[in-house]
Design a protein around this motif. Structure first.
Motif, PDB file in Angstrom:
ATOM      1  N   LYS A  92      44.937  46.338  45.916  1.00 14.09           N
ATOM      2  CA  LYS A  92      44.984  45.237  46.352  1.00 14.09           C
ATOM      3  C   LYS A  92      42.979  44.135  45.639  1.00 14.09           C
ATOM      4  CE  LYS A  92      49.195  45.284  48.106  1.00 14.09           C
ATOM      5  NZ  LYS A  92      49.983  44.935  48.189  1.00 14.09           N
ATOM      6  N   MET A  93      42.233  44.426  45.917  1.00  9.04           N
ATOM      7  CA  MET A  93      41.390  42.936  45.595  1.00  9.04           C
ATOM      8  C   MET A  93      41.271  42.735  44.175  1.00  9.04           C
ATOM      9  SD  MET A  93      37.956  44.746  48.262  1.00  9.04           S
ATOM     10  CE  MET A  93      36.914  43.882  48.291  1.00  9.04           C
ATOM     11  N   LYS A  99      44.760  37.439  39.743  1.00 10.29           N
ATOM     12  CA  LYS A  99      45.402  36.414  39.619  1.00 10.29           C
ATOM     13  C   LYS A  99      44.607  35.298  39.851  1.00 10.29           C
ATOM     14  CE  LYS A  99      49.197  38.969  42.059  1.00 10.29           C
ATOM     15  NZ  LYS A  99      49.740  38.865  43.198  1.00 10.29           N
ATOM     16  N   LEU A 100      43.644  35.094  40.226  1.00 12.40           N
ATOM     17  CA  LEU A 100      42.484  34.179  40.226  1.00 12.40           C
ATOM     18  C   LEU A 100      42.007  33.592  38.859  1.00 12.40           C
ATOM     19  CD1 LEU A 100      40.130  34.502  43.586  1.00 12.40           C
ATOM     20  CD2 LEU A 100      42.101  33.104  43.168  1.00 12.40           C
ATOM     21  N   SER A 101      41.532  34.601  38.369  1.00 14.98           N
ATOM     22  CA  SER A 101      40.384  35.005  36.693  1.00 14.98           C
ATOM     23  C   SER A 101      42.088  34.275  35.914  1.00 14.98           C
ATOM     24  CB  SER A 101      40.431  36.270  36.483  1.00 14.98           C
ATOM     25  OG  SER A 101      41.284  36.955  35.834  1.00 14.98           O
ATOM     26  N   LYS A 102      43.298  34.166  36.130  1.00 14.28           N
ATOM     27  CA  LYS A 102      44.099  33.972  35.363  1.00 14.28           C
ATOM     28  C   LYS A 102      44.701  32.421  35.264  1.00 14.28           C
ATOM     29  CE  LYS A 102      46.906  37.789  34.250  1.00 14.28           C
ATOM     30  NZ  LYS A 102      48.615  39.080  34.956  1.00 14.28           N
TER      31      LYS A 102
END
Length: 104
Positions: A92-93, A99-102
């Protein structure tokens, strides 16, 4: 009054836009009283606005934290029986990090 849009594809009719916006909310008002305060003002909202307000109220009443789950985990921690799934947590991490890097 027609206003040309920035890309000049189609003119924007400011009068028609203002009339359309006015048609969505009907306001009736009587003349102001001698004190300067209008009496018997009414506002009528569209059904969409009323539905949005109902949804907003439901969301506001919904708790952000699942209190039962928190209590269950606290009890398991105190009893020494809590067994976290480390691989699931790590996965999950990593998903969250991806998702943050996208987005940046």
């Amino acid at each position: 009054m027609a206003i040309q849009s920035i890309n000049a594809n189609a003119p924007i009719n400011a009068t028609a836009t203002a009339k359309a916006a006015t048609n969505k909310v009907n306001v009736e008002s009587k003349e102001p009283s001698p004190g300067g305060v209008a009496e018997d003002d009414t506002v009528s909202l569209t059904s969409t606005a009323q539905d949005l307000k109902k949804a907003e109220n439901v969301i506001a009443a919904t708790p952000v934290v699942n209190d039962k789950k928190v209590a269950d985990i606290k009890a398991a921690l105190q009893a020494g029986t809590y067994q976290p799934d480390f691989e699931r947590t790590a996965g999950k991490m990593l998903d969250f990090e991806a998702k943050l890097s996208k987005t940046t």
